[in-house]
Enzyme design. Structure first.
Site, PDB file in Angstrom:
ATOM      1  N   ASN A 164      64.007 -56.055 -50.592  1.00 39.75           N
ATOM      2  CA  ASN A 164      64.426 -54.951 -49.739  1.00 39.75           C
ATOM      3  C   ASN A 164      65.401 -55.466 -48.690  1.00 39.75           C
ATOM      4  OD1 ASN A 164      64.570 -52.380 -48.689  1.00 39.75           O
ATOM      5  ND2 ASN A 164      62.380 -52.172 -48.298  1.00 39.75           N
ATOM      6  N   GLN A 177      69.223 -54.641 -42.743  1.00 39.60           N
ATOM      7  CA  GLN A 177      70.350 -53.725 -42.561  1.00 39.60           C
ATOM      8  C   GLN A 177      70.350 -53.078 -41.189  1.00 39.60           C
ATOM      9  OE1 GLN A 177      68.719 -51.122 -45.770  1.00 39.60           O
ATOM     10  NE2 GLN A 177      69.302 -49.433 -44.407  1.00 39.60           N
ATOM     11  N   HIS A 235      67.121 -44.950 -51.953  1.00 40.68           N
ATOM     12  CA  HIS A 235      67.288 -46.222 -51.248  1.00 40.68           C
ATOM     13  C   HIS A 235      67.641 -47.302 -52.254  1.00 40.68           C
ATOM     14  CE1 HIS A 235      66.707 -49.369 -48.302  1.00 40.68           C
ATOM     15  NE2 HIS A 235      65.721 -49.910 -48.992  1.00 40.68           N
TER      16      HIS A 235
END
Length: 357
Positions: free
Chosen positions: A310, A147, A289
């Site tokens: 992740n 990201q 998160h």
């Protein structure tokens, strides 16, 4: 400054320009200030860190020394997981929390309203679950993504779930566009300012599908919705369902059938530098998160774990993943993994048109 928006709000940190392979160090490099300085320079070269002014460099060196000592001491504790000096090595834990896990989802859950615990959970009566499953091995998970300095973890989590159920229903794994969500899902979510997965699922259903990544590539910043990039290369879903909250047993039933979006508390010092093994703490359950659960298993020693994807790139953790201890005493699960998971529903076999697979 306006109040932080949703989960994984990202602050700009210009020190890191890129990510590279794992960085190792020897104990003798910690024996003196001079050797530590050499280690710091080696880390800077390894991670292609931009030049900074002398004052800033001295401050970052102080942070680096603290983090090196934490990694070194933790790895000597014979824990079931190890840490490494990754791209976050010159960030204080406060900076790391603010950048990658700085918001409190509970606040924004209040804004949206509590989840409806009476809604259907299709896997409620699931039985004969496999003892282990890894959706990566079943070609239902794309390679790890990054990201960057954009608080778009909500979009990455959503995309993993949609990619997964689409692959299961069509036998075709298609990498989908986080940027499509970041630019275009503005009804509740706020792009790189953060968001939640449930409104993203609703947007995908109601807007006619999600674009392929190659059609609408990731930019790491919030842009203007560009419908010309969406075209007809879309993957559709029929909606979403919530996993009953604070229930690892229910989460197990869901993950046995498909990848699941989830939220965790990811601001711990050990989490920041996680390298490999089954992570057993420390973290709380104040989730901040978004991630995705793509499997579960058990070590030869009997430690049960979740396989969690992740969105910090392939050089964090186990090639972009963390194995998170499963079956802990608290209802919320380790790091809050069971607090409020959800997943996409897809009944029909729609795949991107004009897309070579």
């Amino acid at each position: 400054m306006e109040i932080k928006k949703f989960i994984c709000l990202s602050l700009s940190l210009a020190l890191i320009l890129g990510i590279v392979e794992s960085f190792e160090f020897k104990e003798e490099e910690l024996e003196s200030e001079e050797r530590m300085q050499g280690l710091y320079e080696r880390w800077r070269n390894h991670h292609n860190v931009a030049e900074v002014n002398p004052r800033e460099k001295a401050q970052r060196f102080n942070v680096f020394k603290t983090n090196v000592q934490h990694v070194h001491k933790t790895n000597k504790m014979n824990k079931p997981y190890t840490l490494k000096l990754n791209k976050f090595a010159t960030m204080t834990n406060h900076e790391f929390r603010s950048t990658y896990a700085g918001s409190k989802i509970k606040h924004y859950r209040t804004l949206r309203g509590a989840r409806n615990s009476m809604l259907r959970f299709m896997y409620e009566n699931a039985t004969n679950l496999p003892t282990a499953i890894d959706w990566r091995a079943r070609n239902a998970v794309t390679p790890p993504k990054d990201q960057g300095l954009c608080g778009g973890c909500w979009a990455f989590s959503t995309v993993v779930a949609v990619e997964g159920i689409n692959a299961i229903r069509t036998n075709k794994l298609v990498s989908l566009s986080e940027q499509h969500l970041i630019d275009c899902e503005t009804g509740f979510n706020e792009g790189c300012g953060g968001g939640l997965m449930e409104p993203a699922f609703i947007f995908i259903k109601e807007s006619g599908g999600l674009a392929a990544e190659e059609n609408y590539p990731y930019t790491s910043f919030t842009g203007t919705c560009d419908r010309s990039k969406i075209g007809n290369q879309v993957v559709t879903i029929d909606g979403y369902e919530d996993v009953p909250e604070n229930n690892e047993g229910a989460l197990l039933k869901a993950v046995a059938n498909q990848p699941v979006s989830a939220a965790i508390e990811a601001n711990g010092h050990d989490f920041q530098f996680y390298s490999k093994g089954v992570f057993t703490g420390g973290c709380g359950v104040d989730v901040n998160h978004a991630v995705a659960v793509v499997g579960y298993g058990e070590t030869p020693e009997g430690t049960k774990y979740w396989i969690v994807k992740n969105s910090w790139g392939p050089h964090w953790g186990e090639n972009g993943y963390i194995r998170l201890q499963r079956g802990v005493p608290n209802d919320e699960g380790l790091c809050g993994i069971a607090v409020e998971p959800s997943y996409a529903i897809k009944k029909k076999s729609n795949i991107p048109m004009n897309h070579e697979l």
